[in-house]
Design a protein around this motif. Sequence first.
Motif, PDB file in Angstrom:
ATOM      1  N   LEU A 104     -29.912 -71.162   9.798  1.00  0.00           N
ATOM      2  CA  LEU A 104     -30.872 -70.076   9.951  1.00  0.00           C
ATOM      3  C   LEU A 104     -31.552 -69.720   8.636  1.00  0.00           C
ATOM      4  O   LEU A 104     -32.673 -69.210   8.639  1.00  0.00           O
ATOM      5  CB  LEU A 104     -30.169 -68.834  10.519  1.00  0.00           C
ATOM      6  N   ILE A 105     -30.882 -69.989   7.486  1.00  0.00           N
ATOM      7  CA  ILE A 105     -31.465 -69.571   6.212  1.00  0.00           C
ATOM      8  C   ILE A 105     -31.406 -70.643   5.130  1.00  0.00           C
ATOM      9  O   ILE A 105     -31.920 -70.432   4.029  1.00  0.00           O
ATOM     10  CB  ILE A 105     -30.766 -68.300   5.674  1.00  0.00           C
ATOM     11  N   ASN A 106     -30.783 -71.815   5.382  1.00  0.00           N
ATOM     12  CA  ASN A 106     -30.698 -72.815   4.322  1.00  0.00           C
ATOM     13  C   ASN A 106     -32.038 -73.523   4.137  1.00  0.00           C
ATOM     14  O   ASN A 106     -33.035 -73.206   4.798  1.00  0.00           O
ATOM     15  CB  ASN A 106     -29.562 -73.810   4.597  1.00  0.00           C
ATOM     16  N   ASN A 107     -32.060 -74.490   3.231  1.00  0.00           N
ATOM     17  CA  ASN A 107     -33.316 -75.194   2.942  1.00  0.00           C
ATOM     18  C   ASN A 107     -33.846 -75.945   4.157  1.00  0.00           C
ATOM     19  O   ASN A 107     -35.062 -76.162   4.275  1.00  0.00           O
ATOM     20  CB  ASN A 107     -33.108 -76.178   1.785  1.00  0.00           C
ATOM     21  N   LEU A 108     -32.948 -76.325   5.053  1.00  0.00           N
ATOM     22  CA  LEU A 108     -33.388 -77.005   6.265  1.00  0.00           C
ATOM     23  C   LEU A 108     -34.224 -76.093   7.142  1.00  0.00           C
ATOM     24  O   LEU A 108     -35.105 -76.549   7.877  1.00  0.00           O
ATOM     25  CB  LEU A 108     -32.156 -77.507   7.035  1.00  0.00           C
ATOM     26  N   ALA A 109     -33.981 -74.777   7.065  1.00  0.00           N
ATOM     27  CA  ALA A 109     -34.758 -73.824   7.860  1.00  0.00           C
ATOM     28  C   ALA A 109     -36.176 -73.656   7.335  1.00  0.00           C
ATOM     29  O   ALA A 109     -37.025 -73.075   8.025  1.00  0.00           O
ATOM     30  CB  ALA A 109     -34.052 -72.469   7.871  1.00  0.00           C
ATOM     31  N   ASP A 146     -36.598 -61.796  15.090  1.00  0.00           N
ATOM     32  CA  ASP A 146     -36.714 -63.043  15.851  1.00  0.00           C
ATOM     33  C   ASP A 146     -35.964 -64.140  15.091  1.00  0.00           C
ATOM     34  O   ASP A 146     -36.282 -64.436  13.940  1.00  0.00           O
ATOM     35  CB  ASP A 146     -38.176 -63.439  16.034  1.00  0.00           C
ATOM     36  N   VAL A 147     -34.972 -64.715  15.748  1.00  0.00           N
ATOM     37  CA  VAL A 147     -34.129 -65.726  15.131  1.00  0.00           C
ATOM     38  C   VAL A 147     -34.368 -67.058  15.816  1.00  0.00           C
ATOM     39  O   VAL A 147     -34.287 -67.154  17.052  1.00  0.00           O
ATOM     40  CB  VAL A 147     -32.639 -65.338  15.222  1.00  0.00           C
ATOM     41  N   ALA A 148     -34.666 -68.081  14.992  1.00  0.00           N
ATOM     42  CA  ALA A 148     -34.861 -69.428  15.517  1.00  0.00           C
ATOM     43  C   ALA A 148     -33.506 -70.117  15.608  1.00  0.00           C
ATOM     44  O   ALA A 148     -32.938 -70.534  14.594  1.00  0.00           O
ATOM     45  CB  ALA A 148     -35.814 -70.213  14.628  1.00  0.00           C
ATOM     46  N   VAL A 149     -32.951 -70.217  16.812  1.00  0.00           N
ATOM     47  CA  VAL A 149     -31.628 -70.808  17.006  1.00  0.00           C
ATOM     48  C   VAL A 149     -31.727 -72.314  16.836  1.00  0.00           C
ATOM     49  O   VAL A 149     -32.518 -72.970  17.522  1.00  0.00           O
ATOM     50  CB  VAL A 149     -31.066 -70.449  18.396  1.00  0.00           C
ATOM     51  N   PRO A 150     -30.930 -72.924  15.924  1.00  0.00           N
ATOM     52  CA  PRO A 150     -31.001 -74.371  15.729  1.00  0.00           C
ATOM     53  C   PRO A 150     -30.216 -75.124  16.798  1.00  0.00           C
ATOM     54  O   PRO A 150     -29.460 -74.537  17.578  1.00  0.00           O
ATOM     55  CB  PRO A 150     -30.382 -74.559  14.352  1.00  0.00           C
ATOM     56  N   LYS A 207     -40.020 -70.564  10.496  1.00  0.00           N
ATOM     57  CA  LYS A 207     -38.579 -70.512  10.237  1.00  0.00           C
ATOM     58  C   LYS A 207     -38.283 -69.861   8.889  1.00  0.00           C
ATOM     59  O   LYS A 207     -37.309 -69.114   8.755  1.00  0.00           O
ATOM     60  CB  LYS A 207     -37.984 -71.922  10.292  1.00  0.00           C
ATOM     61  N   ALA A 208     -39.132 -70.129   7.902  1.00  0.00           N
ATOM     62  CA  ALA A 208     -38.932 -69.511   6.593  1.00  0.00           C
ATOM     63  C   ALA A 208     -39.118 -68.000   6.680  1.00  0.00           C
ATOM     64  O   ALA A 208     -38.343 -67.222   6.096  1.00  0.00           O
ATOM     65  CB  ALA A 208     -39.891 -70.119   5.580  1.00  0.00           C
ATOM     66  N   ARG A 209     -40.132 -67.561   7.428  1.00  0.00           N
ATOM     67  CA  ARG A 209     -40.360 -66.128   7.590  1.00  0.00           C
ATOM     68  C   ARG A 209     -39.197 -65.487   8.342  1.00  0.00           C
ATOM     69  O   ARG A 209     -38.745 -64.383   8.007  1.00  0.00           O
ATOM     70  CB  ARG A 209     -41.669 -65.898   8.333  1.00  0.00           C
ATOM     71  N   ALA A 210     -38.680 -66.171   9.358  1.00  0.00           N
ATOM     72  CA  ALA A 210     -37.554 -65.637  10.115  1.00  0.00           C
ATOM     73  C   ALA A 210     -36.294 -65.558   9.249  1.00  0.00           C
ATOM     74  O   ALA A 210     -35.507 -64.612   9.361  1.00  0.00           O
ATOM     75  CB  ALA A 210     -37.295 -66.507  11.348  1.00  0.00           C
TER      76      ALA A 210
END
Length: 412
Positions: free
Chosen positions: A225-230, A181-185, A236-239
Motif C-alpha cells: 500500500l505504501i512501498n515503492n511498488l505502490a 481510498d485504499v488500492a488493495v493489491p 496509488k502514490a496519492r493513496a
Amino acid sequence: MSASTAHDAGFNPRLIGGVIVIGIIAFIALWALIALGPQLSTGKDGGGHALSKAAPGYAAIVDLLERAGADVELRRQVEPPQYDDYTQLAILTPTVRTRPEEMTELLEAQGKAPVLIILPKWYTPPTPGKAPKPGWAGPGIPGMPPSRLLPPAIFGEVDLQTHEGSQPGSVRADLAGRTVDVAVPANGITVTGDAIETLIAHPAGGAILARVKERDLYILADPDLINNLAFASRDKARAAVSLIDAIAEDAAADGLAFDLTLNGFGGGRSLLRFAFVPPFIGITLCLIAAGLLALWQAWIRFGPSLKPQRAIPVSKAALIANSADLIKQARRELDGADAFVHSQRSAIARRLHAPAGLDSAATDAWIDKHLPPGSDLFSALARRLPLARNTHEFLADAQALHAIRKDLLRDS
C-alpha cells in the motif's frame, strides 16, 4: 663506493615519514568506519526499508512526504528523542529475519508514542548465475510474514492470512474523520486478533490496517500500500500518502520517524562508537592530536645533539665536590673540624705575617687582636667548632670562621 651510491642505498626520511603519516590516518579511518559504518551506509541493498529505492523499499514515500512539507526523520537509534509537546509516529519496517526480542525492545523503547508496524511481504533472493546490482532487488516472491513479528505480550494472539489469487481492487474507509481510498493489491495479506480492532478491512475478510485496542499501535499487514511498488501510478502514490497522513492524524502525531535499526543501519551501543560521536569526539580528537605531537617531537630533534660528558669532570672543583660527597655519604663531616680550623689559622697567619714560633693558642690570640671590636673571636670559634654536636652547629661555626678569613684577607 661513491657518496651518491651510499646515499641512494639509504632510507629517504621524507618517504618513511609519509608512510608513517598515511598509516596513522588509515588506522584512524578504519576504526571510525568500523564504529560509524552502519550510520554512514547509503542503504542501497534492495531491502525493505526507508533508504531503499528498490521495489520493497520506502524511499519513494519518504521523498514525497518531505516534498509535501511533512516532518520526516530517519531514525538510527533504538531510544527515540523525548519531547514535551511534540509526538512522532514511529514507523517500523521489520524483515523476516527480525527476532521477537528486537521487536519487543524497540516497542518498549517508544513508551507511549504511537507506532506503525509494516509487515514484510516480499522475498527477494538473488538471481542464480547473475551478480546482484547495487540497489536492485532480486525476483520478488510474495510470502506470509512470520507472526513472531507481533509479540503476543503486546498484540495478543494474532492470525495472519494471505489471500492468494485475489485481484487488485479499491476499498473506501473512514479514518481520523476522513474518507480514505485504499488500492488493495493482489495477493493481499490481512491480520486478525482478539486484542486488535480493524481500521481498514479487506474485501475477502480480515484487516489490512488494524490497531491495538489499548494502545496506539498500528499494524499495516500489506506493505504494497505504501512501498515503492505502490508508486507505479500517480493514483496509488496519492493513496499511499493519504493513508500515512490519516494514520498520523488518528494517532495525533506531529511528525513521522522511519526506523532503520531493524534493518541493520542503526548506531549500536559500543565504546568504539562513543569515541567518534558527541560529546566524546572532543576527547578523541585531543588524544589523536597529543599522539601526533608526541610523534612529531620524537621525529624532529630540537637544537644540536648533546655530546656525552665524562662521568667525573676533570677540575679542582670536581675533585673537591667528589671528596665532599664521599665525606657526606660516610657521615664524617664532624671529623674534619680540627683540620678546618688548622687550615684557616695557617692561612691567616701566613698572609698576615704572624711572628714565628707561636703555638696554636698564641696564634689565635694574635688573630683576635686584628679583629674589629664586638665581632666573634677567632679563638672562641676555634675551640667551639670541634665540639659541634650536629652538622647545623658545625656549619654555622665554619661559616663564621670563613667570614673572619674573608674580612681579614679580603678574598673569597
